[in-house]
Design an enzyme around this catalytic site. Structure first.
Site: not given
Ligand code: NDP
Length: 301
Positions: A55, A99, A124
């Site tokens: 990422k 995460q 997200d």
């Protein structure tokens, strides 16, 4: 029929290239434009480290600053919530992701943490408010979750008209299966959702024009589960033993790729399919978020 390969690696590269240009153009008109993503990690799981590195690298390629904020595994729920709230309040941060899974020694409700992220910075797309809007049939004005958004781009890349097609999604998780089914329904597919209690999943997939597998069961979708000409999107990432490789294992999807390739019209490989698209969509959402701060509205498409 031998399926055409829908390369996520190639498509993600195109997405990143277009985004890099978009960031550059926008910066020229708005010199203070500095898109920034923060990745919150608890503990140090090796698989998470790998995903985070991917990422950060993708963000850098596009001109998005990516900060990796680490908390020790001993962090408490309230300390983590305070950390997220600080990021919510920081105007230089446009996107926040937590995460998962959390690698923690204390009991922490992961849903509470992801819902503590401001929906305006939830790149997200998993905050309950954003998920609710998607479930209500909206596609604009909020962040779409990255994996299903990437799958949609790949399906669109085939050129098929999704409207009126029968899509079968295997899996109903919050991050992949459920939002995928909502997106496909909203773009006018007729959607069937299969899950662990579905009796005879194959009887549904055999009717599908589009199959999205998001199960986590290695090579579950077999050749005789697939209607000739179907588009097959494989989200699965599963490690299976393979003594012929140096590390003794390899990654496969939820689809029996080599066999299904013989009947599908399009198929995504694993690795190199949905995975790179997920990362590209995260960066895209961050750029959208940063632009929204300047132009005041959010446009996904
Ligand atoms: P989850 O474990 O959260 O969900 C799996 C889903 O599959 C559940 O809905 C479950 O049903 C269903 N399921 C499990 N077994 C069966 C079965 N035998 N038959 C039918 N349905 C079944 O996984 P995720 O959604 O998070 O991930 C799915 C896969 O995608 C994994 O391999 C994961 O690694 C991968 N993934 C890939 C990403 C990428 O970027 N490429 C991103 C995220 C995930 P039930 O609801 O009844 O339990």
């Amino acid at each position: 029929m031998v399926a055409k390969v829908l390369s996520g690696t190639e498509t993600a590269k195109e997405v990143r290239k277009a985004l890099a240009q978009e960031v550059l153009d926008f910066k020229t008109k708005n010199p203070s434009f500095r898109p920034k993503l923060v990745i919150v990690q608890v503990g140090g799981r090796e698989d998470s480290n790998v995903y985070i590195r991917m990422k950060v690298k993708a963000a850098g390629e596009v001109g998005v600053e990516a900060e990796h904020v680490k908390f020790p595994p001993t962090v408490t729920e309230s300390e983590l919530l305070t950390g997220v709230e600080k990021l919510n309040a920081d105007p230089s941060v446009h996107g926040i992701i937590v995460q998962l899974p959390l690698d923690c020694t204390n009991k922490i409700d992961a849903g509470k943490i992801t819902n503590a992220v401001s929906p305006l910075k939830d790149v997200d797309g998993i905050h309950i408010e954003n998920a609710g809007r998607l479930a209500h049939g909206e596609l604009e004005g909020f962040f779409l979750p990255c994996t299903p958004r990437g799958c949609l781009e790949l399906i669109q890349k085939t050129g098929i008209d999704i409207s009126g097609k029968h899509a079968v999604v295997i899996g109903r998780s919050k991050i992949v299966g459920a939002p995928m089914s909502c997106i496909l329904r909203t773009v006018n597919a007729t959607v069937t959702v299969c899950h662990s209690r579905t009796k005879d999943v194959a009887s549904f997939t055999r009717q599908a024009d589009i199959i999205v597998a998001a199960v986590g069961v290695a090579q579950m979708v077999k050749k005789d589960w697939v209607k000739p000409g179907a588009v097959v999107i494989d989200c699965g990432i599963n490690s299976i033993p393979d003594p012929s490789t140096a590390r003794g294992s390899r990654l496969v999807g939820d689809v029996d790729y080599e066999a299904v390739k013989e009947v599908a019209s399009w198929i995504t490989p694993v690795p190199g399919g949905v995975g790179p698209m997920t990362v590209a969509m995260l960066i895209k959402n961050t750029v959208i978020s940063a632009k929204r701060e300047v132009v005041g509205s959010l446009k996904n498409f």
